[in-house]
Design an enzyme around this catalytic site. Structure first.
Site, PDB file in Angstrom:
ATOM      1  N   LYS A   1      15.182   1.820 -19.609  1.00  0.00           N
ATOM      2  CA  LYS A   1      16.111   0.792 -20.083  1.00  0.00           C
ATOM      3  C   LYS A   1      15.781   0.414 -21.527  1.00  0.00           C
ATOM      4  O   LYS A   1      16.649   0.384 -22.391  1.00  0.00           O
ATOM      5  CB  LYS A   1      16.018  -0.420 -19.149  1.00  0.00           C
ATOM      6  CG  LYS A   1      16.895  -1.571 -19.546  1.00  0.00           C
ATOM      7  CD  LYS A   1      16.825  -2.701 -18.518  1.00  0.00           C
ATOM      8  CE  LYS A   1      17.490  -3.942 -19.112  1.00  0.00           C
ATOM      9  NZ  LYS A   1      17.501  -5.077 -18.182  1.00  0.00           N
TER      10      LYS A   1
ATOM     11  N   LYS B   1       0.172  -5.027 -19.787  1.00  0.00           N
ATOM     12  CA  LYS B   1       0.652  -4.074 -20.801  1.00  0.00           C
ATOM     13  C   LYS B   1      -0.004  -4.375 -22.143  1.00  0.00           C
ATOM     14  O   LYS B   1      -0.456  -3.478 -22.855  1.00  0.00           O
ATOM     15  CB  LYS B   1       2.173  -4.190 -20.979  1.00  0.00           C
ATOM     16  CG  LYS B   1       3.004  -3.633 -19.857  1.00  0.00           C
ATOM     17  CD  LYS B   1       4.476  -3.715 -20.252  1.00  0.00           C
ATOM     18  CE  LYS B   1       5.394  -3.498 -19.073  1.00  0.00           C
ATOM     19  NZ  LYS B   1       6.798  -3.724 -19.382  1.00  0.00           N
TER      20      LYS B   1
ATOM     21  N   GLU C   1       4.277   4.484 -20.716  1.00  0.00           N
ATOM     22  CA  GLU C   1       4.090   5.625 -19.815  1.00  0.00           C
ATOM     23  C   GLU C   1       5.229   6.626 -19.995  1.00  0.00           C
ATOM     24  O   GLU C   1       5.018   7.839 -20.111  1.00  0.00           O
ATOM     25  CB  GLU C   1       4.073   5.153 -18.346  1.00  0.00           C
ATOM     26  CG  GLU C   1       2.872   4.313 -17.965  1.00  0.00           C
ATOM     27  CD  GLU C   1       3.088   2.828 -18.159  1.00  0.00           C
ATOM     28  OE1 GLU C   1       3.959   2.438 -18.971  1.00  0.00           O
ATOM     29  OE2 GLU C   1       2.364   2.041 -17.519  1.00  0.00           O
TER      30      GLU C   1
ATOM     31  N   GLU D   1       8.698  -7.761  -7.463  1.00  0.00           N
ATOM     32  CA  GLU D   1       8.908  -8.040  -8.883  1.00  0.00           C
ATOM     33  C   GLU D   1       9.971  -9.131  -9.040  1.00  0.00           C
ATOM     34  O   GLU D   1       9.941  -9.912  -9.985  1.00  0.00           O
ATOM     35  CB  GLU D   1       9.328  -6.763  -9.645  1.00  0.00           C
ATOM     36  CG  GLU D   1       9.093  -6.856 -11.152  1.00  0.00           C
ATOM     37  CD  GLU D   1       9.317  -5.531 -11.887  1.00  0.00           C
ATOM     38  OE1 GLU D   1      10.450  -5.038 -11.891  1.00  0.00           O
ATOM     39  OE2 GLU D   1       8.359  -5.003 -12.481  1.00  0.00           O
TER      40      GLU D   1
ATOM     41  N   HIS E   1       0.257   5.855  14.326  1.00  0.00           N
ATOM     42  CA  HIS E   1      -1.042   6.504  14.539  1.00  0.00           C
ATOM     43  C   HIS E   1      -2.035   6.119  13.448  1.00  0.00           C
ATOM     44  O   HIS E   1      -3.019   6.816  13.222  1.00  0.00           O
ATOM     45  CB  HIS E   1      -0.852   8.014  14.615  1.00  0.00           C
ATOM     46  CG  HIS E   1       0.007   8.400  15.780  1.00  0.00           C
ATOM     47  ND1 HIS E   1      -0.498   8.601  17.043  1.00  0.00           N
ATOM     48  CD2 HIS E   1       1.353   8.542  15.885  1.00  0.00           C
ATOM     49  CE1 HIS E   1       0.493   8.881  17.871  1.00  0.00           C
ATOM     50  NE2 HIS E   1       1.632   8.845  17.197  1.00  0.00           N
TER      51      HIS E   1
ATOM     52  N   GLY F   1      16.164  -3.567 -14.469  1.00  0.00           N
ATOM     53  CA  GLY F   1      15.590  -2.246 -14.187  1.00  0.00           C
ATOM     54  C   GLY F   1      15.582  -1.911 -12.707  1.00  0.00           C
ATOM     55  O   GLY F   1      15.985  -0.830 -12.289  1.00  0.00           O
ATOM     56  N   ARG F   2      15.128  -2.852 -11.870  1.00  0.00           N
ATOM     57  CA  ARG F   2      14.992  -2.552 -10.441  1.00  0.00           C
ATOM     58  C   ARG F   2      16.327  -2.603  -9.707  1.00  0.00           C
ATOM     59  O   ARG F   2      16.377  -2.376  -8.502  1.00  0.00           O
ATOM     60  CB  ARG F   2      13.970  -3.498  -9.807  1.00  0.00           C
ATOM     61  CG  ARG F   2      14.235  -4.970 -10.039  1.00  0.00           C
ATOM     62  CD  ARG F   2      13.004  -5.812  -9.702  1.00  0.00           C
ATOM     63  NE  ARG F   2      13.158  -7.225 -10.047  1.00  0.00           N
ATOM     64  CZ  ARG F   2      12.893  -7.734 -11.244  1.00  0.00           C
ATOM     65  NH1 ARG F   2      12.510  -6.959 -12.223  1.00  0.00           N
ATOM     66  NH2 ARG F   2      13.037  -9.035 -11.465  1.00  0.00           N
TER      67      ARG F   2
HETATM   68  O1  F6P Z   1       6.925  -3.176 -16.382  1.00  0.00           O
HETATM   69  C1  F6P Z   1       7.966  -3.536 -15.553  1.00  0.00           C
HETATM   70  C2  F6P Z   1       9.261  -2.899 -15.961  1.00  0.00           C
HETATM   71  O2  F6P Z   1       9.794  -3.585 -17.026  1.00  0.00           O
HETATM   72  C3  F6P Z   1      10.216  -2.861 -14.790  1.00  0.00           C
HETATM   73  O3  F6P Z   1      10.856  -4.050 -14.595  1.00  0.00           O
HETATM   74  C4  F6P Z   1      11.078  -1.717 -15.167  1.00  0.00           C
HETATM   75  O4  F6P Z   1      11.815  -1.241 -14.084  1.00  0.00           O
HETATM   76  C5  F6P Z   1      10.049  -0.746 -15.670  1.00  0.00           C
HETATM   77  O5  F6P Z   1       9.101  -1.543 -16.332  1.00  0.00           O
HETATM   78  C6  F6P Z   1      10.550   0.327 -16.579  1.00  0.00           C
HETATM   79  O6  F6P Z   1      11.150  -0.186 -17.713  1.00  0.00           O
HETATM   80  P1  F6P Z   1      12.044   0.697 -18.647  1.00  0.00           P
HETATM   81  O7  F6P Z   1      13.199   1.197 -17.840  1.00  0.00           O
HETATM   82  O8  F6P Z   1      12.461  -0.175 -19.782  1.00  0.00           O
HETATM   83  O9  F6P Z   1      11.212   1.862 -19.116  1.00  0.00           O
END
Ligand code: F6P
Length: 533
Positions: free
Chosen positions: A194, A498, A200, A338, A369, A252-253
């Site tokens: 987003k 972060k 990452e 979240e 199990h 995002g979620r």
């Molecule tokens: O660190 C949390 C977050 O902001 C989430 O809410 C989001 O889904 C994820 O990181 C990834 O964010 P982006 O889509 O901006 O890379």
């Protein structure tokens, strides 16, 4: 309000759930949407408790808050944003305004562009340097990974497009293993972010670009981007025709219904993806129209509030007896924790009650199990949420599906009924035990029972039903958050880590000293550097 509920719960907490059943309870404490059934009769909620819980919805103005969300009001107050993931599945196109502009034409245009691109990829018209695309690698994390990864697995019987892989972790093992399985000349990389800043994702995207560049003349031509920031996708080198944008009113979620769902659309095709959206929209329509007593998301939320805030059960287990929903618990962990893992209310005041519960789970029957021992006989109560389909996709193995169903139903039955000391004693006496040994052995075989569970049952897991299920949980989170008075749509709690990770990078690399860090952190840096970091 809460005090009344808590006092009521204290008064009924010792009764047996099983004793609540008469001829009408199962139906009276169940609700249907289309051909999906939600049964919450195996809980300690009775009519009086339900009425009080519904009173919470009225007292906290949930209906008005719901309508505000659907109308595009900026209910995410800490970020000044509307919350309109529902607009992404508003296929009938009734207008929704943000700042006076109808967002639906833009949503539809993007969906059509996605469908066009997905068709090109699936039909081999969009090609890599080495020919038709055989592998799609979605690079994203959190909401830019969990939704499509969960759904691609859930809908594998409908998967007739190229293979899809998901890379999320900055751990080099994640991307290395995925890329090793792909031919760069026939791979499409989708960078899903987003913000297009997530460390990452951007690190993995650069790694993938370098990997592709070793073989392919123009690697960026085999990249697509899903983001709200076209300047950043452009700076990364991705041409605008392969950038699928969305607006900041999609959290995002909550984003798998739009461009973030591109990998799913490529996997199952635009028609099946639209069926997924239709399922979500059907749940939206139900959520907006149904009376609270018949409203599935509201009732699921009220069961959650009863168990967490009223009874004090700190976790809930999500247990899909549907192996393809194996990633649903992880998906729900982000969606629920979240969203509702907050400590202050919308106005910044400390919450006077617990916020969202810990959500966890694994598919049954595997969990049986493993950790079900604790669920049945541990000292804490863990409300369980079962999901079960009537049919699988393996017609020739229907007898196994029936065994799966029997296992699922047996678990909720065992949780509720338990096994008394008298029953356990009789069983062990039959085996020939007597005296103190009989007593001792019997006690180990007692199940206290009276442990609550709910079950969501549906005919078969298909795109439409998956859409219903995901929208059901989204609205459950909304209702719980609205009742608690928190902002379910920000996530400030992920920021501190972060920031510290960014600051620690040069220390781990040895460019800066660990001076000023706490003793433990400095020691760990020292150990890891001495060990090869
Ligand atoms: O660190 C949390 C977050 O902001 C989430 O809410 C989001 O889904 C994820 O990181 C990834 O964010 P982006 O889509 O901006 O890379």
């Amino acid at each position: 309000m809460w005090d009344k509920l808590k006092a009521y719960q204290a008064g009924v907490s010792q009764r047996r759930i099983a004793d609540l059943f008469d001829d009408s309870r199962a139906a009276a404490f169940s609700v249907s949407v289309g051909d999906m059934l939600f049964d919450y009769s195996k809980t300690n909620i009775d009519s009086a408790a339900r009425d009080m819980l519904i009173g919470l919805l009225d007292a906290t103005g949930v209906a008005a808050k719901r309508d505000a969300m659907f109308a595009g009001v900026k209910i995410n107050q800490t970020e000044g944003r509307a919350v309109l993931h529902t607009a992404l599945r508003n296929l009938d196109g009734s207008p929704v305004y943000v700042d006076g502009v109808d967002v639906i034409p833009g949503v539809k245009a993007t969906l059509d562009r996605m469908a066009g691109f997905a068709a090109e990829v699936r039909e081999g018209r969009f090609r890599g340097q080495g020919g038709a695309i055989t592998n799609v690698v979605n690079i994203g994390i959190g909401g830019s990974d969990l939704g499509p990864a969960m759904a691609v697995r859930a809908l594998s019987p409908y998967h007739d497009g190229p293979r899809c892989h998901f890379v999320s972790n900055v751990d080099p093992a994640d991307i290395a293993e995925v890329l090793a399985a792909c031919d760069p000349a026939t791979t499409l990389v989708i960078v899903a972010s987003k913000t297009f800043t997530t460390i990452e994702t951007m690190t993995n995207a650069r790694t993938a670009k370098a990997w592709m560049g070793q073989t392919v003349t123009d690697p960026a031509a085999q990249f697509a981007a899903l983001s709200t920031d076209p300047a950043k996708t452009g700076a990364f080198g991705i041409a605008p025709e392969r950038v699928f944008g969305f607006e900041d009113w999609v959290g995002g979620r909550y984003s798998m219904w739009g461009p973030i769902g591109l990998s799913l659309m490529i996997a199952i095709g635009p028609d099946a993806f639209r069926a997924f959206l239709r399922g979500g929209q059907a749940m939206d329509d139900h959520f907006r129209a149904a009376d609270w007593h018949e409203n599935m998301p509201a009732l699921l939320a009220l069961v959650g509030l009863w168990h967490n805030q009223v009874c004090g059960y700190a976790t809930r287990a999500v247990l899909p007896y549907d192996n393809r929903l194996g990633r649903l618990p992880a998906y729900l962990q982000q969606l629920e924790m979240e969203s509702n893992g907050k400590r202050v209310s919308m106005d910044g005041a400390d919450l006077p009650f617990n916020s969202g519960p810990v959500v966890w789970g694994e598919p049954g029957t595997n969990g049986q199990h493993a950790f079900y021992q604790l669920i049945h006989q541990g000292t804490r109560v863990i409300p369980c949420e079962f999901l079960i389909a009537a049919r699988g996709h393996e017609d020739a193995l229907h007898h196994q599906q029936q065994l799966l169903i029997a296992n699922c139903l047996a678990q909720s039955e065992a949780l509720m009924n338990g096994r008394s000391l008298a029953e356990a004693t009789a069983i062990m006496a039959k085996k020939g035990l007597t005296g103190t040994e009989l007593e001792r052995q019997a006690r180990h075989r007692v199940f206290p029972g009276n442990r609550p569970s709910v079950t969501l049952a549906y005919p078969v897991l298909d795109p439409f039903r998956l859409g219903q299920i995901i929208a059901l949980y989204e609205h459950r989170v909304f209702v719980e958050g609205a009742v608690l008075g928190i902002n379910s749509y920000d996530q400030w709690g992920v920021e501190l880590g972060k920031e510290l990770a960014t600051a620690l990078g040069p220390v781990v690399e040895g460019r800066e000293s660990a001076a000023g860090k706490d003793g433990s952190t400095a020691q760990l840096v020292g150990f890891l550097r001495a060990s090869g970091a």
